[in-house]
Write an enzyme that holds these catalytic residues in place. Structure first.
Site, short mmCIF file in Angstrom:
data_model
loop_
_atom_site.label_atom_id
_atom_site.label_comp_id
_atom_site.label_asym_id
_atom_site.label_seq_id
_atom_site.Cartn_x
_atom_site.Cartn_y
_atom_site.Cartn_z
N ARG A 62 0.85 -1.19 0.00
CA ARG A 62 0.00 0.00 0.00
C ARG A 62 0.88 1.24 0.00
NH1 ARG A 62 -5.29 -0.37 -1.52
NH2 ARG A 62 -6.50 -1.81 -0.22
N ALA A 74 -11.31 -6.15 -0.79
CA ALA A 74 -12.13 -4.94 -0.86
C ALA A 74 -11.79 -4.17 -2.12
CB ALA A 74 -11.87 -4.05 0.36
N GLU A 95 -9.93 -10.60 -6.45
CA GLU A 95 -8.75 -10.58 -5.58
C GLU A 95 -8.38 -11.95 -5.01
OE1 GLU A 95 -9.01 -7.44 -2.65
OE2 GLU A 95 -8.68 -5.93 -4.19
N GLU A 137 -3.35 -5.33 -14.41
CA GLU A 137 -1.93 -5.54 -14.74
C GLU A 137 -1.01 -4.99 -13.64
OE1 GLU A 137 1.24 -4.35 -18.32
OE2 GLU A 137 -0.62 -3.21 -18.05
#
Lengths: 178, 178
Positions: A62, A74, A95, A137
């Site tokens: 992140r 999420a 995911e 990607e």
């Protein structure tokens, strides 16, 4: 108690996933003040529960917090009008590589009420059907199955700090495991 | 797994409590992309526990979500360098009118990791000493004492949606009440 009265909301900058506004507000004391406001189209998340009770978690880097995080799956809604249920179903499959045919609503959260309207609708899915991960990607996500016991320990020892994940896992325990 | 590589962070707008940046990032796939980044100086919050076990909560109007909220007392740090413990002590007294001489650290949370670095350090205070509420002229806050049982019900029925409050109350239960 009274509400404040919003007199204006001026777009400062249209961003990629959020917009920054300058709000002009009349407070209960009658003063005119300016508040930052971050507009967000909303998001959805899922607590995916395997047959053995473990939760499918996603690990990713992140940029905003400069670290890898372990989170429930999420993602942002495709526009403010997308139903959060649809968004959650999609993000689960994209995911984790598992889909489901039914989710129960757990809770909704506002991530940071002082300056942002981001609402995350959180669901629980316990009928997981193998499918295919479908990442962008530029999206790199590892999937890990973790017991609720271990997730609770990771919340209390600071390994997991993501607010939606803390809220979702502990609310799931309250509602389904107690 | 690799991290993304941040190539640049350009200030777009300096706000009142947050700053908007445009980050240039090289993804693990090698592509150059732009991410929104909201810089926040950090915040602190307290779970104030009375002798009878009830939690002191604050009710206020939140412009960003257009509603009154019931939250644990919290506030932004006076600059990124202020220790969160100091901030939490101050906000407890200012918002509730009770101070304390000692707090235990509960958890830290990142409110919304997709685009913001806001970290809230959350403490527990169970030795509450009557003092004086000290609000800004434009701050209007009511204080209510609520049982942990009732707060849990309000989290699960959607009355409380503030992520730091959901995280803090449920983590407090896990650590102190189980």
């Amino acid at each position: 108690m009274e509400a404040v009265e919003r007199l204006g909301r001026a777009l400062v900058k249209h961003g990629a996933i959020i917009d920054l506004y300058d709000d002009t507000v009349k407070t209960q004391a009658g003063n005119i003040v300016h508040y930052d406001f971050i507009g967000h189209k909303g998001a959805a998340a899922v607590v995916p529960v395997r047959a053995d009770g473990k939760i499918l978690m996603v690990r990713q880097y992140r940029n905003a917090v400069d670290r890898f995080t372990l989170e429930i799956p999420a993602g942002g809604k495709n526009g403010a009008d997308e139903p959060p249920y649809t968004c959650a179903m999609r993000e689960l499959e994209e995911e984790t590589g598992y889909k489901t045919d039914k989710m129960d609503h757990l809770i909704d959260i506002y991530t940071t009420v002082a300056f942002c309207n981001e609402k995350i609708s959180i669901y629980v899915a316990d009928n997981l059907i193998p499918s295919h991960q479908n990442l962008d990607e530029d999206e790199f996500i590892d999937v890990e199955a973790v017991s609720v016991e271990d997730l609770t320990a990771m919340i209390l020892d600071g390994t997991i700090m993501d607010a939606k994940t803390v809220s979702a896992i502990l609310a799931y325990k309250e509602k389904y495991i107690k």
